[in-house]
Scaffold this motif. Structure first.
Motif, mmCIF file in Angstrom:
data_model
loop_
_atom_site.group_PDB
_atom_site.id
_atom_site.type_symbol
_atom_site.label_atom_id
_atom_site.label_comp_id
_atom_site.label_asym_id
_atom_site.label_seq_id
_atom_site.Cartn_x
_atom_site.Cartn_y
_atom_site.Cartn_z
ATOM 1 N N VAL A 26 15.555 5.383 -0.704
ATOM 2 C CA VAL A 26 15.592 6.692 -1.371
ATOM 3 C C VAL A 26 14.933 6.643 -2.749
ATOM 4 N N ASP A 27 14.819 5.455 -3.326
ATOM 5 C CA ASP A 27 14.281 5.338 -4.682
ATOM 6 C C ASP A 27 12.760 5.346 -4.715
ATOM 7 N N ARG A 28 12.133 5.055 -3.565
ATOM 8 C CA ARG A 28 10.667 5.001 -3.502
ATOM 9 C C ARG A 28 10.196 5.874 -2.331
ATOM 10 N N PRO A 29 10.215 7.189 -2.479
ATOM 11 C CA PRO A 29 9.875 8.063 -1.347
ATOM 12 C C PRO A 29 8.381 8.270 -1.135
ATOM 13 N N ARG A 30 7.539 7.791 -2.065
ATOM 14 C CA ARG A 30 6.106 8.082 -2.002
ATOM 15 C C ARG A 30 5.343 6.994 -1.243
ATOM 16 N N ILE A 31 4.403 7.421 -0.415
ATOM 17 C CA ILE A 31 3.465 6.513 0.253
ATOM 18 C C ILE A 31 2.063 7.029 -0.033
ATOM 19 N N LEU A 32 1.184 6.136 -0.469
ATOM 20 C CA LEU A 32 -0.184 6.507 -0.790
ATOM 21 C C LEU A 32 -1.129 6.084 0.329
ATOM 22 N N ALA A 33 -2.073 6.955 0.639
ATOM 23 C CA ALA A 33 -3.133 6.664 1.607
ATOM 24 C C ALA A 33 -4.423 7.260 1.053
ATOM 25 N N LEU A 34 -5.529 6.938 1.681
ATOM 26 C CA LEU A 34 -6.827 7.341 1.150
ATOM 27 C C LEU A 34 -7.370 8.578 1.860
ATOM 28 N N THR A 35 -8.104 9.391 1.119
ATOM 29 C CA THR A 35 -8.791 10.519 1.733
ATOM 30 C C THR A 35 -9.805 10.000 2.758
ATOM 31 N N GLN A 36 -10.004 10.767 3.806
ATOM 32 C CA GLN A 36 -10.939 10.425 4.890
ATOM 33 C C GLN A 36 -10.532 9.168 5.663
#
Length: 401
Positions: free
Chosen positions: A122-132
């Motif tokens: 719950v403390d790290r809800p963000r996931i990053l990915a790249l455009t395209q």
């Protein structure tokens, strides 16, 4: 009734009309239902690593099918353990690594998505990915895929995924201690074989590590030796937290895997994920045999050498359409100056060459890893003819306006 009629009536339309009816393959060649031979420079989209009907593949399927095909994941089997050990060794996980087996690249990326959630909580809800980017077509992997047009019919997506540009500056700006993971392709295959900027993976490793986020690398198209290393991240000299693999590791047999490193290997616990068919003895025996043959025949070196040879052959083609090549090893993207890639693909097929257009201005070449001089010479002739035909058609169309 023709096979086209049968396919149009009986198969779902999500793939569009089938381009040919292939009935046999051998080495780098395919034969259609009319007996015509084609040079295959698509390899099932980077899947048939050893070409078609390779004796090692055939023997592995036959011998394991005659021994033991499936028992479920309540039990272990020798091929499963052998393949897990091989993948750990090739990826360089050390003793702390672990392997989860799936049936496809999308399933491997679904497991990676869960790994990120287990790490983040719950403390790290963000996931990053790249455009395209492209990570699959299941609802989970589609949420990781940076192509809005693919997501549109299936909105709303699973929340929490954010898309950023493929630069270290964009990553630094987006990163904080609420990010669970960054997932990247070392080369964006479905975007047109687009390379990441020089030094990106090293910067991504430093930034994610500094913030306690996982670095997950999608090696589904780039793995199994395709770029000249076992996995493309190895060109950068880094150690990720996890990689996903599929396609070429099975040589044509459906199999995928999530390979974890160090502390990420402890995140899954009983009941958090599973698959009825994942890691069955038939699939793992075939994949282990395919990887063993890639290693024995030194096909990583062949991928490097033949990839350079293909690029040199393309550079010698005098075509106004070609702008240059991208990618690494035997993952080659041929950039075009005009949006005629699909025309080039059709012209090539009419001449007996199978290639692919991931977008309108790129032709993708991903032949078997054991491709040789004879096939590359034939490719160069057929590809040049296809380019010339499309260039002529484009000129004729302009003249008629």
């Amino acid at each position: 009734m023709t096979w086209q009629d049968d396919a149009g009536r009986d198969l779902v339309r999500s793939f569009g009309p089938r381009m040919a009816m292939f009935v046999r393959g051998e080495g780098a060649y395919l034969w259609d239902a009319d007996g015509r031979r084609y040079l295959d420079f698509l390899a099932g989209i980077a899947v048939t690593s050893l070409g078609h009907a390779h004796p090692v593949f055939v023997e592995a399927v036959a011998s394991q099918a005659a021994t033991l095909a499936h028992v479920s994941n309540y039990f272990a089997t020798p091929p499963q353990l052998a393949l897990a050990a091989r993948l750990k060794r090739l990826a360089g996980t050390g003793e702390s690594g672990r392997v989860y087996f799936a049936n496809s690249g999308a399933e491997a990326n679904e497991a990676a998505f869960k790994l990120a959630r287990l790490h983040g909580g719950v403390d790290r809800p963000r996931i990053l990915a790249l455009t395209q980017s492209f990570h699959g077509r299941t609802m989970g992997t589609l949420a990781l895929t940076g192509k809005p047009a693919l997501q549109q019919p299936f909105l709303p997506m699973i929340p929490g995924v954010e898309f950023i540009d493929s630069t270290a500056n964009a990553l630094e700006a987006a990163m904080d201690d609420r990010v669970a993971a960054l997932i990247v392709e070392p080369i964006k295959g479905e975007a047109g074989v687009v390379d990441l900027p020089e030094g990106y993976l090293a910067a991504a490793r430093e930034i994610t590590q500094r913030h306690g986020a996982l670095l997950i690398i999608d090696e589904i198209q780039t793995g199994a030796g395709r770029t000249g290393e076992w996995f493309a991240f190895q060109h950068a000299g880094i150690t990720p937290d996890a990689i996903t693999v599929a396609k070429g590791i099975g040589g044509g047999f459906p199999i995928g895997a999530l390979v974890t490193f160090a502390t990420a290997s402890e995140l899954f616990y009983p009941g958090t994920h599973g698959s009825t068919f994942g890691g069955n003895p038939l699939g793992t025996a075939v994949a282990d045999a395919v990887l063993a043959e890639i290693e024995r025949a030194d096909l990583l070196a062949n991928a490097t050498e033949r990839g350079a040879q293909i690029r040199e052959a393309i550079a010698r083609i005098d075509s106004p359409l070609v702008s240059g090549c991208r990618g690494a090893g035997l993952l080659v993207g041929v950039g075009l100056r005009h949006p005629v890639a699909k025309d080039v693909v059709l012209a090539a097929q009419a001449r007996g060459l199978i290639i692919n257009a991931p977008n309108d201005d790129t032709v993708r070449l991903v032949p078997a890893l054991n491709i040789g001089d004879v096939e590359i010479d034939e490719f160069a002739t057929l590809f040049a003819d296809a380019l010339a035909a499309v260039a002529t058609q484009s000129t004729d169309r302009k003249d008629s306006l």
